[in-house]
Design a protein around this motif. Structure first.
Motif, PDB file in Angstrom:
ATOM      1  N   ARG A   5       0.848  -1.190   0.000  1.00 19.43           N
ATOM      2  CA  ARG A   5       0.000   0.000   0.000  1.00 19.43           C
ATOM      3  C   ARG A   5       0.886   1.243   0.000  1.00 19.43           C
ATOM      4  N   ARG A 260     -13.622  -9.513  -7.809  1.00 20.97           N
ATOM      5  CA  ARG A 260     -13.428  -8.142  -8.284  1.00 20.97           C
ATOM      6  C   ARG A 260     -13.119  -8.115  -9.782  1.00 20.97           C
ATOM      7  N   GLU A 287     -17.900   2.492  -4.735  1.00 20.88           N
ATOM      8  CA  GLU A 287     -16.558   2.576  -4.152  1.00 20.88           C
ATOM      9  C   GLU A 287     -15.676   1.511  -4.782  1.00 20.88           C
ATOM     10  N   THR A 289     -11.244   0.042  -5.325  1.00 19.43           N
ATOM     11  CA  THR A 289      -9.844   0.007  -4.938  1.00 19.43           C
ATOM     12  C   THR A 289      -9.008   0.474  -6.123  1.00 19.43           C
ATOM     13  N   HIS A 290      -8.094   1.395  -5.879  1.00 19.16           N
ATOM     14  CA  HIS A 290      -7.254   1.935  -6.943  1.00 19.16           C
ATOM     15  C   HIS A 290      -5.897   1.238  -6.900  1.00 19.16           C
ATOM     16  N   LEU A 291      -5.485   0.699  -8.043  1.00 18.87           N
ATOM     17  CA  LEU A 291      -4.233  -0.038  -8.130  1.00 18.87           C
ATOM     18  C   LEU A 291      -3.279   0.620  -9.113  1.00 18.87           C
ATOM     19  N   GLU A 303      -1.363  -0.929  -4.043  1.00 22.50           N
ATOM     20  CA  GLU A 303      -2.699  -0.362  -3.853  1.00 22.50           C
ATOM     21  C   GLU A 303      -2.555   1.028  -3.263  1.00 22.50           C
ATOM     22  N   ASP A 305      -3.564   4.069  -1.013  1.00 24.06           N
ATOM     23  CA  ASP A 305      -4.241   4.240   0.273  1.00 24.06           C
ATOM     24  C   ASP A 305      -4.660   5.703   0.413  1.00 24.06           C
TER      25      ASP A 305
END
Length: 336
Positions: A5, A260, A287, A289-291, A303, A305
């Motif tokens: 992260r 996902r 919503e 998760t950005h990778l 990832e 944060d």
């Protein structure tokens, strides 16, 4: 799957009414003349904002025009090098000066039986012609060869060249490349008939149109050296395409948890070495998760944060920063 992260650091934020809905439009985020642009519509006004080169700002400049499509018909807008605005509608392409006056209008055929079809426009990298897609004419026997791409003189609207496209009744979008390549990317989405990704170039010899490698998705990001990153409509895979190089494809199931998929509209380059994508449990999630992915292998690096939930929209800017949208607020981020 657990990834390292990295914290996101907020650089700037700015209000832009209508921006949340903008990314659902084919012209909501544009790459023109080496700059990124946001196009938002709100209360009958079109606002075109140029993203600042200075990372401590969001927008360096914004301009407004009255929306000519008050009846709800589709339009596609593109900023022009001299501060004007080109608007592609179902029956015409119009160029408006910075003061809102009409410079010229080019009338064309329409798609009477294809409500989902829509044209697009963009200046070619030379800045002398406007590339525009539109319906083509019916033949004497009512046959249809395909939609058209025309090169229109930016000063007068005169037709300089035209090319029959291999697409039919499509929804179109243009993106220039960040390194001023002579060709621009044209996506032609034809619903269940799939999407064509085409490279369009205008020269003294006319219009040239060719396939952009094997790219065939409407959600694409463009990088230097002609790289195209395509994201599957269903979120099942990513594909990196470049002339002279083998395709790189990653399946969501190989790099993401089983529940996902890839979501959002704008996969793209944070910088030359990293791509930013968004993942979620379903396409319509609020919503995600950005990778960060390796720009060459498409394998996950980390990832991101955030200090608060970031949503599922991210616009990478190629300079180490990216934008997120929350209601009417645009935020600019980098890795800390």
């Amino acid at each position: 799957m657990n990834h390292p992260r990295v914290p996101a650091r907020l650089l700037a934020s700015e209000s832009l009414p209508g921006v949340t809905e903008a990314l659902g439009n084919l012209d909501g985020w544009l790459l023109r003349d080496g700059a990124h642009w946001l196009v938002a519509r709100h209360d009958g006004v079109i606002t075109v904002g140029r993203v600042a080169a200075d990372p401590s700002q969001v927008l360096a400049h914004r301009a407004t025009w009255n929306d000519p499509a008050r009846d709800g018909s589709d339009t596609y807008c593109s900023p022009l090098p001299d501060g004007a605005l080109a608007v592609s509608g179902r029956e015409s392409v119009t160029v408006y000066g910075a003061d809102g006056t009409v410079r010229w209008e080019h009338r064309h055929e329409t798609w009477p039986d294809s409500p989902e079809a829509s044209g697009a426009c963009a200046p070619d990298p030379s800045g002398r012609a406007l590339l525009a897609t539109m319906a083509g004419p019916l033949g004497p026997d009512r046959s249809y060869a395909g939609d058209l791409c025309r090169a229109l003189d930016l000063a007068t609207g005169e037709v300089l060249a035209e090319h029959v496209l291999p697409s039919f009744s499509a929804s179109y979008a243009f993106q220039q490349f960040p390194d001023a390549r002579p060709e621009v990317l044209l996506t032609a989405s034809m619903g269940q008939d799939g999407t064509l990704c085409l490279l369009v170039g205008h020269t003294a010899a006319g219009l040239g149109v060719r396939a952009a490698g094997t790219a065939e998705e409407p959600y694409v990001g463009v990088g230097a050296d002609g790289v195209v990153i395509g994201q599957d409509v269903g979120g099942g895979y990513l594909c990196r395409t470049q002339d002279g190089a083998d395709d790189v494809i990653v399946e969501a199931g190989d790099v993401l948890p089983d529940d996902r998929v890839f979501v959002g509209y704008t996969p793209g380059f944070v910088d030359d070495e990293r791509i930013l994508v968004v993942t979620a449990e379903e396409q319509w999630a609020e919503e995600g998760t950005h990778l960060l992915l390796d720009a060459h292998t498409l394998r996950p690096l980390a990832e991101i944060d955030y200090p608060e939930a970031p949503g599922v929209v991210a616009v990478p800017l190629g300079d180490g920063t990216w934008l997120t949208l929350d209601e009417e607020t645009v935020r600019r981020w980098t890795t800390a």
